[in-house]
Design a protein around this motif. Structure first.
Motif, short mmCIF file in Angstrom:
data_model
loop_
_atom_site.label_atom_id
_atom_site.label_comp_id
_atom_site.label_asym_id
_atom_site.label_seq_id
_atom_site.Cartn_x
_atom_site.Cartn_y
_atom_site.Cartn_z
N GLN A 118 -8.23 -57.68 -19.46
CA GLN A 118 -6.81 -57.33 -19.43
C GLN A 118 -5.93 -58.58 -19.45
O GLN A 118 -4.91 -58.63 -20.15
CB GLN A 118 -6.51 -56.51 -18.16
N ILE A 119 -6.35 -59.61 -18.71
CA ILE A 119 -5.58 -60.86 -18.67
C ILE A 119 -5.57 -61.53 -20.04
O ILE A 119 -4.52 -61.99 -20.52
CB ILE A 119 -6.16 -61.81 -17.60
N CYS A 120 -6.72 -61.58 -20.71
CA CYS A 120 -6.80 -62.18 -22.04
C CYS A 120 -5.89 -61.45 -23.02
O CYS A 120 -5.16 -62.07 -23.82
CB CYS A 120 -8.23 -62.17 -22.56
N THR A 121 -5.92 -60.13 -22.97
CA THR A 121 -5.06 -59.34 -23.86
C THR A 121 -3.60 -59.64 -23.58
O THR A 121 -2.79 -59.79 -24.51
CB THR A 121 -5.35 -57.84 -23.66
N GLY A 122 -3.25 -59.76 -22.29
CA GLY A 122 -1.87 -60.06 -21.93
C GLY A 122 -1.44 -61.43 -22.43
O GLY A 122 -0.30 -61.60 -22.91
N ILE A 123 -2.34 -62.40 -22.36
CA ILE A 123 -2.02 -63.75 -22.84
C ILE A 123 -1.79 -63.75 -24.35
O ILE A 123 -0.82 -64.31 -24.86
CB ILE A 123 -3.14 -64.74 -22.46
#
Length: 254
Positions: A118-123
């Motif tokens: 989820q964090i990678c997608t947000g970045i």
């Protein structure tokens, strides 16, 4: 004869004098040292045509570091040497800073593990300019002997040709981490240098040799970090396969 050559020659003939003055200042500030050398150093942040003549002092690791005392000692030593050796540099460095930072696996128990996708997608969907990025990874990263003591770090690889600074993107990544309740994680941008084993620069101290023929690598099982070499050869050196894989689009082979 160039001015830089004359400068190096002048320094080389006064090594004992430079060492004595260095020891004098270090003793005055009660700074113990392991190594003293006068060498050429090249800055990683400034473009220089030639190495800078540098008095390099390696100090045993201290926690906390007395950086203010080191800074004052370096300034005093520079003021003593600069009139006789113009453009000389002084560098006092903690011995641990001489080590190359390393990565280690993230503990499966860490709270960020289920959130990482989820964090990678947000970045990637944020306002960060990712045109010069080549990868994102999460590792404990640092120079500590115990990997568990290294800071968990989001490492963003960028093209070697990329021009920073990357402060804005780093702040945005930190905001995304905080939004997912991850407050104690660093963000570091690193240039993604790429070279083959036999293309390494000479200054790494590794002799270049002939490239192995492609056909000898065909239909062989090769494992990362396992020695690779020519069987029963007394002249050709061995190396290891790193953890980098080059991925090609399937359409390229159709």
């Amino acid at each position: 004869m160039s001015a830089s050559y004359q400068q190096r020659t002048n320094i080389s003939t006064h090594i004992v004098e430079i060492r004595d003055k260095t020891v004098e200042v270090l003793e005055k500030y009660n700074i113990h040292h392991d190594t003293f050398a006068v060498t050429g150093r090249i800055s990683m942040v400034r473009s220089e045509n030639e190495p800078i003549p540098t008095v390099l002092v390696v100090i045993p690791h201290q926690s906390p570091r007395h950086s203010s005392k080191w800074c004052e000692a370096a300034q005093i030593l520079h003021s003593m040497l600069d009139p006789q050796f113009p453009e000389i540099s002084i560098e006092l460095i903690d011995e641990k800073m001489m080590y190359r930072p390393e990565c280690s696996p993230v503990p499966h128990s860490h709270s960020i593990i289920p959130k990482w996708k989820q964090i990678c997608t947000g970045i990637l969907n944020s306002r960060c300019d990712i045109t010069e990025w080549t990868g994102i990874a999460l590792w404990p990263y640092g120079i500590e002997d115990d990997p568990n003591k290294n800071r968990l770090t989001v490492l963003v690889s960028v093209l070697e040709s990329a021009i920073g600074p990357f402060w804005t993107s780093a702040r945005r990544i930190q905001d995304i981490l905080v939004a997912t309740n991850e407050h104690d994680i660093d963000v570091l941008f690193l240039k993604n240098e790429h070279w083959h084993r036999f293309d390494k620069p000479d200054y790494l101290g590794i002799e270049k040799g002939p490239r192995p023929p492609t056909e000898i690598c065909t239909n062989r099982v090769v494992y990362p970090e396992v020695s690779i070499g020519i069987q029963n050869s007394d002249t050709d050196t061995a190396s290891t396969l790193g953890g980098i894989a080059e991925l090609k689009n399937l359409k390229d082979f159709q």
